[in-house]
Design an enzyme around this catalytic site. Structure first.
Site, PDB file in Angstrom:
ATOM      1  N   LYS A   9      57.718  14.999  32.845  1.00  0.00           N
ATOM      2  CA  LYS A   9      57.650  15.283  31.410  1.00  0.00           C
ATOM      3  C   LYS A   9      59.019  15.148  30.716  1.00  0.00           C
ATOM      4  CE  LYS A   9      53.752  18.465  31.822  1.00  0.00           C
ATOM      5  NZ  LYS A   9      53.271  19.768  31.341  1.00  0.00           N
ATOM      6  N   PHE A  57      48.875  26.948  22.120  1.00  0.00           N
ATOM      7  CA  PHE A  57      50.079  26.174  22.462  1.00  0.00           C
ATOM      8  C   PHE A  57      49.922  24.669  22.214  1.00  0.00           C
ATOM      9  CE2 PHE A  57      47.608  26.834  26.411  1.00  0.00           C
ATOM     10  CZ  PHE A  57      47.413  25.523  26.831  1.00  0.00           C
ATOM     11  N   HIS A 116      53.480  17.345  35.358  1.00  0.00           N
ATOM     12  CA  HIS A 116      52.037  17.570  35.236  1.00  0.00           C
ATOM     13  C   HIS A 116      51.385  16.990  36.482  1.00  0.00           C
ATOM     14  CE1 HIS A 116      47.908  17.390  33.796  1.00  0.00           C
ATOM     15  NE2 HIS A 116      47.887  16.145  34.251  1.00  0.00           N
TER      16      HIS A 116
HETATM   17  P1  CMP Z   1      50.091  20.805  32.198  1.00  0.00           P
HETATM   18  O1  CMP Z   1      49.833  20.944  33.661  1.00  0.00           O
HETATM   19  O2  CMP Z   1      50.582  19.479  31.747  1.00  0.00           O
HETATM   20  O3  CMP Z   1      48.756  21.167  31.383  1.00  0.00           O
HETATM   21  C1  CMP Z   1      48.764  21.707  30.071  1.00  0.00           C
HETATM   22  C2  CMP Z   1      50.145  22.010  29.582  1.00  0.00           C
HETATM   23  O4  CMP Z   1      50.230  22.870  28.467  1.00  0.00           O
HETATM   24  C3  CMP Z   1      50.904  22.760  30.673  1.00  0.00           C
HETATM   25  O5  CMP Z   1      51.166  21.917  31.756  1.00  0.00           O
HETATM   26  C4  CMP Z   1      52.118  23.242  29.878  1.00  0.00           C
HETATM   27  O6  CMP Z   1      53.084  22.228  29.717  1.00  0.00           O
HETATM   28  C5  CMP Z   1      51.511  23.517  28.490  1.00  0.00           C
HETATM   29  N1  CMP Z   1      51.381  24.944  28.195  1.00  0.00           N
HETATM   30  C6  CMP Z   1      52.080  25.611  27.255  1.00  0.00           C
HETATM   31  N2  CMP Z   1      51.727  26.900  27.189  1.00  0.00           N
HETATM   32  C7  CMP Z   1      50.772  27.077  28.111  1.00  0.00           C
HETATM   33  C8  CMP Z   1      50.002  28.208  28.521  1.00  0.00           C
HETATM   34  N3  CMP Z   1      50.140  29.409  27.970  1.00  0.00           N
HETATM   35  N4  CMP Z   1      49.111  28.024  29.518  1.00  0.00           N
HETATM   36  C9  CMP Z   1      48.947  26.794  30.076  1.00  0.00           C
HETATM   37  N5  CMP Z   1      49.652  25.692  29.716  1.00  0.00           N
HETATM   38  C10 CMP Z   1      50.546  25.825  28.738  1.00  0.00           C
END
Ligand code: CMP
Length: 141
Positions: A9, A57, A116
Site C-alpha cells: 500500500k 473509514f 493488503h
Molecule cells: P485491508 O486488508 O486492505 O482491508 C480494508 C482496509 O480498510 C484495511 O486493510 C485498512 O487499511 C482499512 N481500515 C481502516 N480502518 C479500518 C477498521 N476500523 N477496520 C478494518 N479496516 C480498516
C-alpha cells in the site's frame, strides 16, 4: 499449488519499505506469480473496496489508497496461500499485530497498514481478476 492476491500500500511505497516487504514474503516461502505497479483512480479504489462502502473509514481508505502508486501481486504457496499470507501480514491494526508480522514491522496505523491480502478464496478470485488478465499469470492456476 495455492494462490493469493496482495497489495503493498501507499505508506510502504512512499517510505520505501516495499523492498524489505517483498524480501520477507520471499523468505516466508511465497513465490511471485505476478507483480504490477498501479496508480489507483478514485473509481477503481471505490470499486475494489465496495464491500466497505458504508463503513466509517471508507472515505479515508479511498483517499489513502489513491495517494501513491501501489504494488499489486499474486503469490503462490505450497498450501493454504490465503491463510499463510494473512498470518504473515498480522492483524489489520499494526498496533495489535504480532511481532515480526508485516503490519507490525512496516505498518503505521489501521488505515496505513502497509499490505493488503485476500481474506478468502472468493476474494482472491475477485481481486486478482480486478488487476490482472488470465494470460498475464506466470503459473497455471
Ligand atoms: P485491508 O486488508 O486492505 O482491508 C480494508 C482496509 O480498510 C484495511 O486493510 C485498512 O487499511 C482499512 N481500515 C481502516 N480502518 C479500518 C477498521 N476500523 N477496520 C478494518 N479496516 C480498516
Amino acid at each position: 499449488m495455492h494462490f493469493t492476491f496482495g497489495i503493498i500500500k501507499p505508506d510502504a511505497m512512499e517510505n520505501r519499505a516495499y523492498g524489505k516487504i517483498l524480501d520477507d514474503i520471499a523468505m516466508a516461502g511465497f513465490q511471485l506469480a505476478e507483480l504490477k505497479l498501479v496508480k489507483l483512480t478514485e473509481e477503481k479504489a471505490k470499486n475494489f473496496y465496495s464491500m466497505h462502502e458504508h463503513k466509517p473509514f471508507f472515505d479515508e481508505l479511498i483517499r489513502y489508497m489513491c495517494s501513491a502508486p501501489v504494488l499489486c501481486f499474486v503469490l503462490q504457496h505450497e498450501e493454504n496461500a490465503v491463510e499463510a499470507f494473512r498470518a504473515l501480514m498480522g492483524d489489520t491494526d499494526p498496533k495489535k499485530a504480532e511481532k515480526n508480522t508485516l503490519r507490525a514491522k512496516y505498518g503505521k496505523d489501521i488505515t496505513a497498514n502497509a499490505v493488503h491480502g485476500s481474506d478468502s478464496e472468493e476474494s482472491f478470485m475477485r481481486e486478482w481478476k480486478f488487476f490482472f488478465k488470465e494470460e498475464e499469470l506466470l503459473f497455471n492456476k
